[in-house]
Design a protein around this motif. Structure first.
Motif, PDB file in Angstrom:
ATOM      1  N   HIS A 183      -3.859  12.021   9.970  1.00 33.06           N
ATOM      2  CA  HIS A 183      -4.735  10.841  10.079  1.00 33.06           C
ATOM      3  C   HIS A 183      -4.045   9.605   9.492  1.00 33.06           C
ATOM      4  N   PHE A 184      -3.542   9.750   8.261  1.00 32.87           N
ATOM      5  CA  PHE A 184      -2.902   8.588   7.612  1.00 32.87           C
ATOM      6  C   PHE A 184      -1.631   8.170   8.352  1.00 32.87           C
ATOM      7  N   ASP A 185      -0.900   9.152   8.862  1.00 31.01           N
ATOM      8  CA  ASP A 185       0.325   8.857   9.610  1.00 31.01           C
ATOM      9  C   ASP A 185       0.000   7.975  10.819  1.00 31.01           C
ATOM     10  N   PRO A 244     -14.069  21.219   4.256  1.00 26.95           N
ATOM     11  CA  PRO A 244     -13.315  20.271   5.066  1.00 26.95           C
ATOM     12  C   PRO A 244     -13.286  18.883   4.419  1.00 26.95           C
ATOM     13  N   TYR A 245     -12.437  17.987   4.960  1.00 32.81           N
ATOM     14  CA  TYR A 245     -12.147  16.723   4.287  1.00 32.81           C
ATOM     15  C   TYR A 245     -12.739  15.495   4.967  1.00 32.81           C
ATOM     16  N   PHE A 246     -12.815  14.428   4.194  1.00 35.39           N
ATOM     17  CA  PHE A 246     -13.420  13.129   4.506  1.00 35.39           C
ATOM     18  C   PHE A 246     -14.942  13.244   4.369  1.00 35.39           C
ATOM     19  N   HIS A 247     -15.614  12.100   4.373  1.00 28.59           N
ATOM     20  CA  HIS A 247     -17.058  12.065   4.077  1.00 28.59           C
ATOM     21  C   HIS A 247     -17.859  12.979   5.000  1.00 28.59           C
ATOM     22  N   ASP A 248     -17.376  13.129   6.244  1.00 27.94           N
ATOM     23  CA  ASP A 248     -18.108  13.940   7.215  1.00 27.94           C
ATOM     24  C   ASP A 248     -17.394  15.259   7.494  1.00 27.94           C
ATOM     25  N   LEU A 260       0.824  -1.219   0.000  1.00 33.88           N
ATOM     26  CA  LEU A 260       0.000   0.000   0.000  1.00 33.88           C
ATOM     27  C   LEU A 260       0.852   1.260   0.000  1.00 33.88           C
ATOM     28  N   SER A 261       0.428   2.244  -0.759  1.00 31.80           N
ATOM     29  CA  SER A 261       0.980   3.599  -0.654  1.00 31.80           C
ATOM     30  C   SER A 261      -0.202   4.538  -0.886  1.00 31.80           C
ATOM     31  N   CYS A 262       0.027   5.828  -0.685  1.00 36.97           N
ATOM     32  CA  CYS A 262      -1.048   6.777  -0.990  1.00 36.97           C
ATOM     33  C   CYS A 262      -1.509   6.572  -2.441  1.00 36.97           C
ATOM     34  N   ALA A 263      -0.529   6.324  -3.333  1.00 36.67           N
ATOM     35  CA  ALA A 263      -0.835   6.250  -4.767  1.00 36.67           C
ATOM     36  C   ALA A 263      -1.637   5.009  -5.140  1.00 36.67           C
ATOM     37  N   THR A 264      -1.693   4.002  -4.252  1.00 34.80           N
ATOM     38  CA  THR A 264      -2.499   2.814  -4.563  1.00 34.80           C
ATOM     39  C   THR A 264      -3.963   3.203  -4.690  1.00 34.80           C
ATOM     40  N   CYS A 265      -4.431   3.968  -3.733  1.00 35.77           N
ATOM     41  CA  CYS A 265      -5.854   4.344  -3.734  1.00 35.77           C
ATOM     42  C   CYS A 265      -6.079   5.646  -4.496  1.00 35.77           C
ATOM     43  N   HIS A 266      -5.038   6.432  -4.660  1.00 37.00           N
ATOM     44  CA  HIS A 266      -5.140   7.711  -5.390  1.00 37.00           C
ATOM     45  C   HIS A 266      -4.127   7.709  -6.537  1.00 37.00           C
ATOM     46  N   PRO A 267      -4.321   6.795  -7.523  1.00 35.02           N
ATOM     47  CA  PRO A 267      -3.307   6.700  -8.589  1.00 35.02           C
ATOM     48  C   PRO A 267      -3.228   7.970  -9.437  1.00 35.02           C
ATOM     49  N   VAL A 289     -16.488   1.922   5.182  1.00 28.17           N
ATOM     50  CA  VAL A 289     -15.838   1.989   3.882  1.00 28.17           C
ATOM     51  C   VAL A 289     -16.381   3.210   3.135  1.00 28.17           C
ATOM     52  N   PHE A 290     -15.460   3.929   2.512  1.00 23.28           N
ATOM     53  CA  PHE A 290     -15.857   5.103   1.735  1.00 23.28           C
ATOM     54  C   PHE A 290     -15.106   5.128   0.415  1.00 23.28           C
ATOM     55  N   ASP A 291     -15.722   5.829  -0.555  1.00 21.72           N
ATOM     56  CA  ASP A 291     -15.153   6.001  -1.877  1.00 21.72           C
ATOM     57  C   ASP A 291     -13.863   6.829  -1.763  1.00 21.72           C
ATOM     58  N   ALA A 292     -12.795   6.385  -2.434  1.00 25.57           N
ATOM     59  CA  ALA A 292     -11.558   7.186  -2.451  1.00 25.57           C
ATOM     60  C   ALA A 292     -11.790   8.369  -3.381  1.00 25.57           C
ATOM     61  N   PRO A 293     -11.823   9.596  -2.831  1.00 23.09           N
ATOM     62  CA  PRO A 293     -12.132  10.736  -3.700  1.00 23.09           C
ATOM     63  C   PRO A 293     -10.946  11.089  -4.595  1.00 23.09           C
ATOM     64  N   SER A 294     -11.242  11.667  -5.751  1.00 21.54           N
ATOM     65  CA  SER A 294     -10.177  12.250  -6.565  1.00 21.54           C
ATOM     66  C   SER A 294      -9.559  13.385  -5.764  1.00 21.54           C
ATOM     67  N   GLY A 340     -10.150   3.710   8.319  1.00 25.91           N
ATOM     68  CA  GLY A 340     -10.268   4.094   9.715  1.00 25.91           C
ATOM     69  C   GLY A 340     -11.046   5.374   9.925  1.00 25.91           C
ATOM     70  N   SER A 341     -11.956   5.695   8.965  1.00 28.20           N
ATOM     71  CA  SER A 341     -12.780   6.892   9.161  1.00 28.20           C
ATOM     72  C   SER A 341     -14.219   6.493   9.472  1.00 28.20           C
ATOM     73  N   GLY A 342     -14.410   5.268   9.924  1.00 25.03           N
ATOM     74  CA  GLY A 342     -15.729   4.880  10.411  1.00 25.03           C
ATOM     75  C   GLY A 342     -16.388   3.765   9.622  1.00 25.03           C
TER      76      GLY A 342
HETATM   77  C1  HEC Z   1      -6.498   2.260   1.271  1.00 34.81           C
HETATM   78  C2  HEC Z   1      -6.796   3.373   0.410  1.00 34.81           C
HETATM   79  C3  HEC Z   1      -6.212   4.727   0.736  1.00 34.81           C
HETATM   80  C4  HEC Z   1      -4.895   5.049   1.000  1.00 34.81           C
HETATM   81  C5  HEC Z   1      -3.729   4.107   1.139  1.00 34.81           C
HETATM   82  C6  HEC Z   1      -4.862   6.495   1.136  1.00 34.81           C
HETATM   83  N1  HEC Z   1      -6.104   7.024   0.948  1.00 34.81           N
HETATM   84 FE1  HEC Z   1      -6.564   8.971   0.954  1.00 34.81          FE
HETATM   85  N2  HEC Z   1      -8.504   8.486   1.038  1.00 34.81           N
HETATM   86  C7  HEC Z   1      -9.029   7.223   0.913  1.00 34.81           C
HETATM   87  C8  HEC Z   1     -10.442   7.238   1.213  1.00 34.81           C
HETATM   88  C9  HEC Z   1     -11.397   6.056   1.192  1.00 34.81           C
HETATM   89  C10 HEC Z   1     -10.744   8.575   1.540  1.00 34.81           C
HETATM   90  C11 HEC Z   1     -12.115   9.124   1.967  1.00 34.81           C
HETATM   91  C12 HEC Z   1     -12.306   8.920   3.466  1.00 34.81           C
HETATM   92  C13 HEC Z   1     -13.656   9.399   3.977  1.00 34.81           C
HETATM   93  O1  HEC Z   1     -14.422   9.934   3.192  1.00 34.81           O
HETATM   94  O2  HEC Z   1     -13.908   9.235   5.179  1.00 34.81           O
HETATM   95  C14 HEC Z   1      -9.513   9.322   1.398  1.00 34.81           C
HETATM   96  C15 HEC Z   1      -9.420  10.703   1.571  1.00 34.81           C
HETATM   97  C16 HEC Z   1      -8.264  11.427   1.346  1.00 34.81           C
HETATM   98  C17 HEC Z   1      -8.192  12.869   1.344  1.00 34.81           C
HETATM   99  C18 HEC Z   1      -9.356  13.828   1.563  1.00 34.81           C
HETATM  100  C19 HEC Z   1     -10.058  14.124   0.258  1.00 34.81           C
HETATM  101  C20 HEC Z   1     -11.390  14.832   0.447  1.00 34.81           C
HETATM  102  O3  HEC Z   1     -11.792  15.523  -0.489  1.00 34.81           O
HETATM  103  O4  HEC Z   1     -12.035  14.678   1.493  1.00 34.81           O
HETATM  104  C21 HEC Z   1      -6.887  13.208   1.103  1.00 34.81           C
HETATM  105  C22 HEC Z   1      -6.330  14.602   0.994  1.00 34.81           C
HETATM  106  C23 HEC Z   1      -6.150  11.970   0.991  1.00 34.81           C
HETATM  107  N3  HEC Z   1      -7.021  10.913   1.117  1.00 34.81           N
HETATM  108  C24 HEC Z   1      -4.786  11.877   0.829  1.00 34.81           C
HETATM  109  C25 HEC Z   1      -4.085  10.705   1.048  1.00 34.81           C
HETATM  110  C26 HEC Z   1      -2.664  10.634   1.321  1.00 34.81           C
HETATM  111  C27 HEC Z   1      -1.725  11.811   1.369  1.00 34.81           C
HETATM  112  C28 HEC Z   1      -2.372   9.320   1.524  1.00 34.81           C
HETATM  113  C29 HEC Z   1      -1.068   8.691   1.919  1.00 34.81           C
HETATM  114  C30 HEC Z   1      -0.502   9.173   3.163  1.00 34.81           C
HETATM  115  C31 HEC Z   1      -3.615   8.580   1.340  1.00 34.81           C
HETATM  116  N4  HEC Z   1      -4.627   9.443   1.070  1.00 34.81           N
HETATM  117  C32 HEC Z   1      -3.708   7.205   1.405  1.00 34.81           C
HETATM  118  C33 HEC Z   1      -8.317   6.099   0.560  1.00 34.81           C
HETATM  119  C34 HEC Z   1      -6.955   5.979   0.733  1.00 34.81           C
END
Ligand code: HEC
Ligand code: HEC
Length: 407
Positions: free
Chosen positions: A286-288, A270-274, A231-238, A256-261, A252-254
């Motif tokens: 949060h990710f750290d 503000p960020y995340f679904h809520d 896993l890296s950030c780029a896996t879910c946000h290619p 399963v949610f869609d990975a946003p662009s 871990g935000s409560g």
């Molecule tokens: C396993 C998949 C996954 C990984 C790995 C991941 N993300 Fe995400 N990311 C998500 C999801 C799903 C959400 C939406 C969470 C929610 O809505 O509660 C999200 C939300 C975000 C958001 C907020 C976007 C918004 O408009 O609300 C940012 C910024 C972000 N990620 C950056 C990162 C960064 C930087 C990393 C690496 C440190 C990372 N992501 C790793 C799946 C992932």
């Protein structure tokens, strides 16, 4: 300009039930927003604190440009519908929450929002899908929506059309739109592009325009997590797929949610679904924590610089405005109204007239407002009752004789 239009039999529009009276959080902006006058028929208007300066959508531009083909007419109608209050049947439009197809972080609905930019779309004041909980959701940006399926924070809708139908009839309990209006709303949303971003190339790599910090952040973004190297950030946000893998994940935000662009992330706090995180730095924290990344504070800064680089840019107008010669504006009302008349569709005619009048009112305040706006409004107002009473031939005649705008 022959847009194929098959009128649909519309079910009678149900009366909206009275909405609970909610306290008003009034602001200067709201007062300036005359359309949302208090004490209107719909209490929903009282709940809306309008977007702050610079976050409101632009007036409809479609009426100020040539409409060359059926697609352009459909997009034009879609922009009109997106910005009209008739579509949801309440005192606000799609555009109030998604200005010009983007998002706002200032809109606030008393009783429905916990912070600006969030709204509880599963509250009975709005919707048929009351879930009995106060759980406001963040309003997502629709920029690039043609490339960010699935839709909804839980990714429940594969394409824009069913989500749009759900938004109108489910989320906001509005009247069932005709196929034409639905197609038009979808066509408009498909035209809303990602921001123009000189820091990104076509494959989502940073260009020379990006800062050194952002370039260091790019490396971290693609770096496998030490505890989970798959896993890296780029896996879910290619990066080469507009920074979304189009899948849902539990991060871990409560749930399963869609990975946003991340292409419009600067404009969408503000960020995340809520909307729990106010800043990109909070998101990185949060990710750290969640994945035990052990990021140094300089790493965090670099990741934020990267997110700001990839998620910035200037939002282009949702539809191109090549011809800002305002004098063309009303000309396009003619083909749109002709479409409503050909389809004997009173609600479409009503939507077009109401929104066109609103646009004319906005235009009237502009420095370059042409003479004749009042006369155009009167002409439009004359056509409305003809359509309402089914006098289609007379309405058609009035459009031809009274709406000779361009000439
Ligand atoms: C396993 C998949 C996954 C990984 C790995 C991941 N993300 Fe995400 N990311 C998500 C999801 C799903 C959400 C939406 C969470 C929610 O809505 O509660 C999200 C939300 C975000 C958001 C907020 C976007 C918004 O408009 O609300 C940012 C910024 C972000 N990620 C950056 C990162 C960064 C930087 C990393 C690496 C440190 C990372 N992501 C790793 C799946 C992932
Ligand atoms: C009162 C504010 C509000 C209004 C008005 C509104 N929306 Fe939304 N919109 C939201 C919120 C909040 C969400 C997130 C809902 C969810 O996922 O549960 C959303 C989500 C969406 C999405 C999904 C985006 C994605 O990437 O997942 C689309 C598409 C959309 N809205 C289109 C529309 C259209 C079209 C209209 C008008 C018919 C409209 N919205 C009116 C607040 C609003």
């Amino acid at each position: 300009m022959a847009l194929l239009y098959l009128p649909m039999k519309k079910p009678p529009v149900p009366e909206r039930s009275a909405l609970p009276s909610l306290a008003i959080r009034c602001t200067a902006t709201m007062a300036a927003f005359g359309a949302l006058s208090l004490g209107s028929a719909h209490l929903a208007a009282d709940m809306l604190v309008s977007p702050g300066p610079g976050q409101g959508g632009e007036p409809v531009a479609l009426l100020g440009r040539p409409l060359e083909d059926d697609r352009a007419v459909l997009v034009a109608l879609g922009e009109l519908a997106f910005k009209s209050k008739e579509v949801l049947g309440v005192e606000f439009s799609c555009d109030d929450c998604h200005p010009d197809g983007g998002t706002t972080s200032t809109i606030f609905f008393t009783g429905l929002s916990d912070k600006p930019g969030n709204i509880d779309t599963t509250n009975r004041a709005l919707t048929m899908v009351e879930d009995g909980r106060f759980n406001p959701k963040n309003i997502p940006s629709l920029r690039g929506a043609a490339h960010t399926e699935p839709f909804g924070h839980r990714g429940n809708f594969e394409t824009l059309r069913p989500f749009t139908l759900f938004a109108v009839t489910g989320e906001f309990n509005g009247p069932t739109p005709t196929d034409l209006i639905l197609d038009a709303l979808v066509a408009y949303q498909e035209e809303v592009a990602f921001p123009d971003n000189p820091a990104l190339d076509a494959r989502g790599r940073l260009t020379d325009a990006a800062s050194d910090a952002a370039v260091r952040g790019q490396t971290l973004f693609a770096k496998p997590f030490s505890d989970n190297p798959a896993l890296s950030c780029a896996t879910c946000h290619p990066p080469d797929a507009n920074f979304t893998d189009g899948a849902v994940h539990d991060i871990g935000s409560g749930d399963v949610f869609d990975a946003p662009s991340l292409r419009d992330v600067v404009a969408s706090p503000p960020y995340f679904h809520d909307g729990r995180h106010d800043t990109l730095a909070d998101v990185v924290d949060h990710f750290d924590r969640q994945y035990g990344l052990g990021l140094a504070s300089s790493d965090k800064d670099d990741l934020v610089a990267y997110l700001e680089a990839i998620g910035g840019g200037t939002a282009p107008p949702p539809v191109p405005r090549p011809d800002v010669n305002g004098r063309r504006f009303p000309a396009n009302i003619e083909p749109l109204l002709a479409m409503a008349i050909a389809g004997k569709d009173h609600s479409l005619g009503d939507l077009i007239v109401e929104q066109a009048v609103r646009e004319l009112d906005i235009w009237r305040t502009a420095a370059d407002a042409p003479d004749g706006i009042a006369a155009w409004k009167t002409a439009l107002r004359r056509i409305e009752p003809l359509m309402a009473t089914g006098k289609w031939a007379a309405a058609d005649e009035a459009v031809r004789s009274d709406l000779n705008f361009v000439r």
